[in-house]
Design an enzyme around this catalytic site. Structure first.
Site, PDB file in Angstrom:
ATOM      1  N   ASP A 206      -3.468  36.403   4.238  1.00 54.30           N
ATOM      2  CA  ASP A 206      -3.189  36.667   3.280  1.00 54.30           C
ATOM      3  C   ASP A 206      -3.207  38.660   3.261  1.00 54.30           C
ATOM      4  O   ASP A 206      -2.920  39.184   4.583  1.00 54.30           O
ATOM      5  CB  ASP A 206      -4.558  36.650   2.892  1.00 54.30           C
ATOM      6  CG  ASP A 206      -4.038  36.563   0.633  1.00 54.30           C
ATOM      7  OD1 ASP A 206      -3.755  37.860   0.271  1.00 54.30           O
ATOM      8  OD2 ASP A 206      -5.128  36.318   0.495  1.00 54.30           O
TER       9      ASP A 206
ATOM     10  N   ASP B 271      -1.154  37.110  -7.922  1.00 53.21           N
ATOM     11  CA  ASP B 271      -1.147  36.385  -8.272  1.00 53.21           C
ATOM     12  C   ASP B 271      -1.226  35.613  -9.255  1.00 53.21           C
ATOM     13  O   ASP B 271      -0.725  36.122 -11.051  1.00 53.21           O
ATOM     14  CB  ASP B 271      -3.117  35.943  -8.026  1.00 53.21           C
ATOM     15  CG  ASP B 271      -3.156  35.725  -6.607  1.00 53.21           C
ATOM     16  OD1 ASP B 271      -2.908  36.114  -5.693  1.00 53.21           O
ATOM     17  OD2 ASP B 271      -4.198  36.584  -6.477  1.00 53.21           O
TER      18      ASP B 271
HETATM   19  C1  GLA Z   1      -4.872  36.339  -2.877  1.00 49.23           C
HETATM   20  C2  GLA Z   1      -3.940  35.822  -2.981  1.00 49.23           C
HETATM   21  C3  GLA Z   1      -3.698  34.332  -3.585  1.00 49.23           C
HETATM   22  C4  GLA Z   1      -5.767  33.596  -3.411  1.00 49.23           C
HETATM   23  C5  GLA Z   1      -6.608  34.271  -3.071  1.00 49.23           C
HETATM   24  C6  GLA Z   1      -7.929  33.672  -2.403  1.00 49.23           C
HETATM   25  O1  GLA Z   1      -4.964  36.952  -4.206  1.00 49.23           O
HETATM   26  O2  GLA Z   1      -2.952  35.792  -3.223  1.00 49.23           O
HETATM   27  O3  GLA Z   1      -3.476  32.798  -3.657  1.00 49.23           O
HETATM   28  O4  GLA Z   1      -5.798  32.906  -1.185  1.00 49.23           O
HETATM   29  O5  GLA Z   1      -6.580  35.718  -1.904  1.00 49.23           O
HETATM   30  O6  GLA Z   1      -9.073  34.920  -2.045  1.00 49.23           O
END
Ligand code: GLA
Length: 408
Positions: A169, A224
């Site tokens: 990430d 997301d």
């Molecule tokens: C980010 C990622 C998500 C998830 C969250 C976890 O937002 O894009 O897919 O992994 O972190 O905190």
């Protein structure tokens, strides 16, 4: 006189060879840019990865029982048999701090048996275990450390536990550029010798489709996803822009599936799964696989649609026509076939949608047989030059077109 002539001939020869050299250098640069294949050579992701991930349903509320039960459910529902092999733990699996030697420590309350035991369990079921970290100082939840500055240690730890997949990430990165952060982890993973699928989760910020192939097997192209039509369809749109960069070994990732989480209608989830399938997106189930409605399982386990996603040609479909709420997405499949999705983005109107061969890239006058993978039927009619079908609002129809002999 003769001397002068010889000199000018020599000068011409020199000038000519300089310009040939320049042309050569220029064309070599162009050629190299066009033809280099800087794929991460771990042999993984020859087709898009398929599996389950904890985040979209459980967020931080995870523990080893949920992960084990998800693995059990992938097997008992038949999902593993149709290709869903990765069981991926997302954020929040570790203790807040590293140990005294700087190693990540599985959360003592929620993962008391440790990750190695979980990997052994998941492997014993014929599945693979994925884990999550962050190219920053802390992960996005901030509940556990990120791997920035600890890449070697963490990669070694993951490999020693038997990890098969790393989602990496982008949070809390101290404003360092991705190129200063992501290669470190990829190199560290490579030096472990264990083939570990690398899923770059950089959200599309710095266009990872343009550089992700040498560092990862997939790269997020979007922020997301949420469990709504608007969120899903906008991720599909953003991801489509990068279609040309997807290929076996490196895929665009519009984020994980929301199918089965309850925020969309069945038709909308079919659109979601159809577009992810033809876009050669990773198919990472994001619902509670222990308690799936029949509709959910039917969508996720449609073998014909999965086969389109896993087609060996590995070409991501594109929008080939857009008119108001109506869109036609299409792309080539192996065996001279073409997959077409007729998409109606309006909420309530039913529209007839016509796909013309010219838009689909099929030579004129070609006669094709049309199969509807969602209905498991091959239409009786043979289509020449175009195919027309009615499509309800917020839904789609998918067809696989296979050329047939004209006399047949
Ligand atoms: C980010 C990622 C998500 C998830 C969250 C976890 O937002 O894009 O897919 O992994 O972190 O905190």
């Amino acid at each position: 006189m003769e001397k002068k002539h010889t000199l000018s001939v020599m000068l011409m020869v020199v000038l000519l060879s300089i310009s040939i050299h320049c042309i050569r250098t220029e064309s070599r640069t162009l050629m190299e840019a066009d033809t280099r294949r800087n794929l991460l050579a771990n042999g993984l992701g020859m087709t898009p990865p398929m599996g389950w991930n904890s985040w979209n349903h459980f967020f931080c509320q995870i523990n080893e029982t949920i992960i084990k039960e998800a693995a059990d459910a992938l097997v008992s529902t038949g999902l593993s048999e149709v290709g869903y092999k990765y069981v991926n733990i997302d954020d929040c699996w570790a203790e807040y701090d590293r140990d005294a030697e700087g190693y990540l420590v599985p959360n003592k309350v929620t993962f008391p048996s440790g990750i190695k035991a979980l990997a052994d369990y998941v492997h014993s079921k014929g599945l693979k275990l994925g884990i999550y970290s962050d190219a920053g100082y802390r992960t996005c939840s901030t509940q556990m450390p990120g791997s920035l500055g600890y890449e070697q240690k963490d990669a070694q730890t993951f490999a020693s536990w038997g990890i098969d997949y790393l989602k990496y990430d982008n949070c809390n990165n101290g404003d360092l550029k991705p190129m200063e952060r992501y290669p470190e982890m990829t190199r560290a993973l490579m030096s472990t010798g264990r083939p570990i699928f690398v899923s770059l989760c950089e959200w599309g910020d710095m266009h990872p489709a343009l550089w992700g192939d040498r560092l990862g097997n997939s790269w997020r192209t979007t922020n997301d996803i949420q469990d709504t039509w608007e969120s899903m369809i906008s991720r599909a749109d953003q991801n489509e822009a990068y279609a040309v960069y997807a290929r076996p070994g490196g895929w665009n990732d519009p984020d994980m599936l929301e199918v089965g989480n309850g925020g969309m209608t069945t038709d909308e989830y079919i659109v979601h799964f159809s577009i992810w399938a033809i876009s050669k997106a990773p198919l990472l189930v994001g619902c509670d696989v222990r308690k799936m409605a029949n509709d959910t399982l039917t969508i996720l386990s449609n073998k014909e649609v999965i086969a389109i996603n896993q087609d060996p040609l590995g070409v991501q479909a594109k929008k080939v026509r857009m008119e108001g709420d109506v869109e036609i997405w299409a792309g080539p499949l192996s065996g001279y076939r073409t997959v077409v999705v007729l998409l109606n983005r309006s909420l309530n109107n039913t529209y007839p949608i016509t796909a013309e061969w010219d838009d689909l890239g099929i030579p004129p006058k070609t006669a094709v047989e049309a199969r509807e993978p969602w209905k498991h039927v091959t239409l009786e009619k043979i289509f020449v030059n175009k195919l027309r079908a009615k499509v309800r609002g917020h839904s789609c129809r998918m067809f696989v077109l296979t050329p047939v002999s004209q006399s047949g």
